[in-house]
Write an enzyme that holds these catalytic residues in place. Structure first.
Site, mmCIF file in Angstrom:
data_model
loop_
_atom_site.group_PDB
_atom_site.id
_atom_site.type_symbol
_atom_site.label_atom_id
_atom_site.label_comp_id
_atom_site.label_asym_id
_atom_site.label_seq_id
_atom_site.Cartn_x
_atom_site.Cartn_y
_atom_site.Cartn_z
ATOM 1 C CB SER A 122 61.688 105.360 31.793
ATOM 2 O OG SER A 122 62.312 106.611 31.951
ATOM 3 C CG HIS A 159 57.321 113.344 30.917
ATOM 4 N ND1 HIS A 159 57.373 112.604 32.082
ATOM 5 C CD2 HIS A 159 56.714 114.517 31.269
ATOM 6 C CE1 HIS A 159 56.840 113.283 33.068
ATOM 7 N NE2 HIS A 159 56.437 114.449 32.593
ATOM 8 C CG MET A 168 59.586 116.006 33.464
ATOM 9 S SD MET A 168 60.248 114.950 34.777
ATOM 10 C CE MET A 168 59.777 113.338 34.169
#
Length: 225
Positions: A9, A67, A69
């Protein structure tokens, strides 16, 4: 032996020296680069957006696992795909029309994922599982890196994998949050096959070795894809 994937990440990397972080990533056994986009609304933090994805696309040929969010992710799917995202995951909790958003992602040519917060039941994905390439199980509350792993995640992973096996669905199960050598084997045995590793990689004395160790974990489970 399992064929699981490791996705470092970027959020845990040294942002004053991203070229070095990407060189390490490219030379390592890592499979995907995990990119957490946060808007300060859906989660209490702000990270980066399309410009960062575009920059990472220019620095690696490996898979970019984005991802989102963010609130109203459907407004930005095309922009993230155009920036270079290979996989785009949206949060179940952020989508009023989840089925529509999944197919919006697929229409761009990207692979589609759905992320679930720790309190969200995996059974809520029952009606869209066949449409998914990836399910992201949050093993911490989303918004910040470096949090402590929530161990009831193991039961959620096992339940989701069982649902998939009963219906012959081969989507990836990705674990995001607090993943390291202390819990990776348990996660793989429960049914995960993609490990997002932030601090356990980028904060390690030797990040490439940390990735190698995560990749080297063996499992005799037969369902890995």
């Amino acid at each position: 032996m399992s064929k699981h994937l490791v996705a470092p990440s970027l959020l845990a990397a040294d942002f004053t020296n991203l070229p070095s972080a990407l060189q390490m990533f490219n030379e390592s056994q890592a499979d995907w680069l995990h990119l957490d986009v946060m808007d300060g609304k859906f989660v209490p933090n702000i990270t980066f957006g399309m410009l960062m994805i575009d920059a990472m696309r220019k620095m690696t040929e490996k898979t970019l696992d984005v991802h989102l969010m963010i609130e109203e992710p459907s407004k930005y799917i095309r922009a993230f795909r155009d920036a270079g995202a290979d996989i785009i995951s949206v949060h179940y909790e952020a989508c009023d029309h989840l089925h529509r958003v999944i197919h919006q992602i697929k229409a761009t040519g990207a692979k589609a994922g759905v992320a679930l917060n720790p309190h969200t039941s995996v059974e809520l994905l029952e009606d869209v599982l066949e449409d998914l390439d990836l399910v992201v199980i949050m093993s911490v509350n989303p918004g910040f890196g470096g949090q402590k792993f929530i161990y009831r995640t193991l039961n959620r992973v096992a339940k989701l994998r069982q649902m998939m096996m009963e219906r012959n669905i081969n989507a990836h199960i990705e674990i995001d949050g607090g993943v390291g050598l202390q819990n990776a084997e348990s996660l793989l045995k429960a049914g995960a096959d993609v490990l997002v590793a932030g601090s356990s990689v980028f904060k390690a004395p030797d990040p490439q070795k940390a990735i190698e160790q995560l990749k080297g974990i063996e499992s005799d489970r037969k369902y890995f894809i």
